[in-house]
Write a protein that holds these residues in place. Structure first.
Motif, PDB file in Angstrom:
ATOM      1  N   GLY A   1     -81.129 -19.632  52.404  1.00  0.00           N
ATOM      2  CA  GLY A   1     -80.265 -19.936  53.957  1.00  0.00           C
ATOM      3  C   GLY A   1     -79.511 -20.759  53.882  1.00  0.00           C
ATOM      4  O   GLY A   1     -78.707 -21.715  53.844  1.00  0.00           O
TER       5      GLY A   1
ATOM      6  N   SER B   1     -77.592 -22.090  50.691  1.00  0.00           N
ATOM      7  CA  SER B   1     -75.842 -20.978  50.659  1.00  0.00           C
ATOM      8  C   SER B   1     -75.336 -21.486  51.723  1.00  0.00           C
ATOM      9  O   SER B   1     -73.898 -21.396  51.906  1.00  0.00           O
ATOM     10  N   GLY B   2     -75.954 -22.481  52.948  1.00  0.00           N
ATOM     11  CA  GLY B   2     -75.426 -23.234  54.035  1.00  0.00           C
ATOM     12  C   GLY B   2     -74.470 -24.418  53.587  1.00  0.00           C
ATOM     13  O   GLY B   2     -73.534 -24.767  53.880  1.00  0.00           O
TER      14      GLY B   2
ATOM     15  N   ARG C   1     -72.122 -14.859  52.156  1.00  0.00           N
ATOM     16  CA  ARG C   1     -72.115 -14.598  53.643  1.00  0.00           C
ATOM     17  C   ARG C   1     -73.461 -13.674  53.134  1.00  0.00           C
ATOM     18  O   ARG C   1     -74.035 -13.606  54.484  1.00  0.00           O
TER      19      ARG C   1
ATOM     20  N   GLN D   1     -76.470 -14.714  53.339  1.00  0.00           N
ATOM     21  CA  GLN D   1     -77.166 -15.951  54.006  1.00  0.00           C
ATOM     22  C   GLN D   1     -77.560 -15.169  55.457  1.00  0.00           C
ATOM     23  O   GLN D   1     -79.012 -15.126  55.845  1.00  0.00           O
TER      24      GLN D   1
ATOM     25  N   ILE E   1     -77.827 -18.249  61.119  1.00  0.00           N
ATOM     26  CA  ILE E   1     -77.139 -18.570  60.109  1.00  0.00           C
ATOM     27  C   ILE E   1     -76.017 -19.636  60.482  1.00  0.00           C
ATOM     28  O   ILE E   1     -76.036 -21.050  59.961  1.00  0.00           O
TER      29      ILE E   1
END
Length: 447
Positions: free
Chosen positions: A157, A160-161, A173, A176, A188
């Motif tokens: 998380g 990927s953010g 997405r 996430q 998220i």
């Protein structure tokens, strides 16, 4: 030929620092982002925090080279008359440029694939242990494995953010929502809202949400003045109840961290059910609801309430390791009381962060946070590249006489507890004139 450009000064730029009238400068060109703030992928808080300033370093840190082409539509025709860049900033921007040319921001390795595989394995083993074994010990270990799963999902998380860990935005997405909302119960959207604010205002007691843990913890006696949280938009009142908790925070730190996930659950729902502009709100809610269906259902498969409580506590306690890791990187570093600035990016990010020294084979355990300084300077840099760029950051810090804080995992814990203990003893001094009952006296006499 006479210069036909229109100029404003830095002082004039500062006047455009509020919603509806929000200007920023990037490399001396002034942009009006008043309307863009609603669409900004990083949320409104970073723009509001740095409004009315030159934000070149922050823009370089957070945006790929392709983002520059979109700036012209926000250009309002003004240039910053007194624009300048420090030698530190110039060297920092050169590093970003060199890393870009080397393709380091694009070379993500196979970290995400391996982590996803480990998550799938941990989930399968944990579920198998509950459904196919009657052993209490196996059930306890299954709870611990669930905690390790949450830790690894947290790293996915987090990564990927900051950058695209998958081949497409759609898959990114999906990763996430799957690892954050569905498997861990953490929104998220909440994480990005919180975490981007932390990066921009690292270790500002009023603007960094990662240091605002009252009434449980404070990292500085400056909190005793009841500071205002501009992130949560409320006053952090230092009352008698907070004094009592803070006075013993060096003892309660690890126990509270074992249950810290409860706060993340609550914060996720508070944001998703609020009136704030939350991207993909329905998708976020469905993901979190999915977690609150499968996890209680899995726990209900255990034979009795004793084992159910044991399983939940085991999973919460193990994932508490990650919550401790979040604190180690900043609790003992430099803090300040002021809004963040755009012209001391490198200095604030290095001074407010602490690296954790570890061998490369332990990188999986820290999830990239062991290179916290490098991560804060280059938040888009994939986890697998942080160790490679570390020597360059050290050299730049040495060149400009800036601290490069690094400690072992054990010493980082010791520094954190020392910081908490110092603030705790100062809180006790503040309460000496106040009449106390016998319980208070018993708790505060020793330790």
């Amino acid at each position: 030929m006479a210069d036909s450009r229109k100029y404003i000064t830095g002082e004039e730029l500062k006047n455009h620092n509020k919603p509806g009238d929000l200007w920023i400068s990037i490399q001396g060109k002034v942009y009006d982002v008043s309307d863009w703030i609603k669409e900004h992928p990083g949320g409104d808080f970073p723009l509001l925090n740095l409004a009315g300033q030159d934000v070149t370093d922050a823009f370089v840190a957070y945006h790929p080279a392709t983002a520059w082409q979109y700036l012209d539509k926000f250009f309002n025709g003004f240039y910053l008359k007194d624009y300048s860049a420090s030698e530190v900033s110039k060297d920092y921007r050169r590093l970003v440029s060199e890393f870009t040319k080397l393709g380091l921001f694009e070379k993500k390795g196979h970290v995400c694939f391996y982590t996803m595989c480990s998550i799938a394995m941990l989930f399968a083993v944990s579920v198998y242990g509950i459904l196919c074994s009657e052993s209490v010990l196996v059930h306890l270990m299954s709870g611990g494995l669930m905690g390790f799963l949450w830790i690894q999902s947290g790293w996915i998380g987090h990564d990927s953010g900051h950058y695209q860990v998958m081949s497409t935005r759609g898959l990114n997405r999906f990763a996430q929502v799957l690892t954050g909302n569905c498997l861990a119960g953490i929104s998220i959207a909440w994480w990005k809202w919180n975490h981007n604010a932390h990066h921009i205002a690292v270790n500002s007691l009023e603007y960094d949400p990662d240091l605002q843990h009252m009434p449980f913890f404070v990292v500085s006696s400056k909190f005793f003045n009841s500071l205002t949280s501009y992130f949560y938009d409320r006053k952090m009142t230092f009352d008698s109840f907070t004094r009592f908790l803070v006075s013993n925070q060096h003892w309660t730190f690890y126990p509270v961290m074992c249950l810290a996930r409860i706060n993340l659950f609550a914060q996720s729902f508070i944001l998703l059910l609020s009136k704030k502009n939350v991207p993909y709100r329905v998708q976020e809610l469905l993901g979190v609801v999915a977690f609150w269906i499968w996890y209680p259902l899995l726990v209900s498969c255990l034979p009795n309430w004793g084992e159910r409580i044991m399983f939940v506590l085991a999973s919460f306690t193990v994932t508490g390791i990650q919550h401790v890791q979040f604190c180690l990187n900043h609790f003992s570093s430099d803090i300040y009381v002021a809004p963040p600035k755009g012209n001391d990016w490198f200095e604030k990010q290095t001074g407010g962060s602490l690296d954790i020294s570890c061998p490369s084979w332990m990188d999986w355990f820290h999830g990239g946070l062991q290179f916290q300084i490098e991560h804060h300077l280059f938040p888009r840099l994939p986890r697998c590249q942080l160790r490679k760029v570390s020597p360059f950051v050290k050299d730049l810090c040495k060149k400009h006489g800036l601290p490069y804080n690094c400690a072992s995992f054990y010493m980082a814990n010791a520094l954190t507890i020392s910081t908490l203990r110092t603030a705790a003893l100062q809180a006790r001094d503040l309460t000496k004139p106040v009449p106390k009952n016998l319980v208070w006296e018993a708790v505060n006499t020793h330790g």
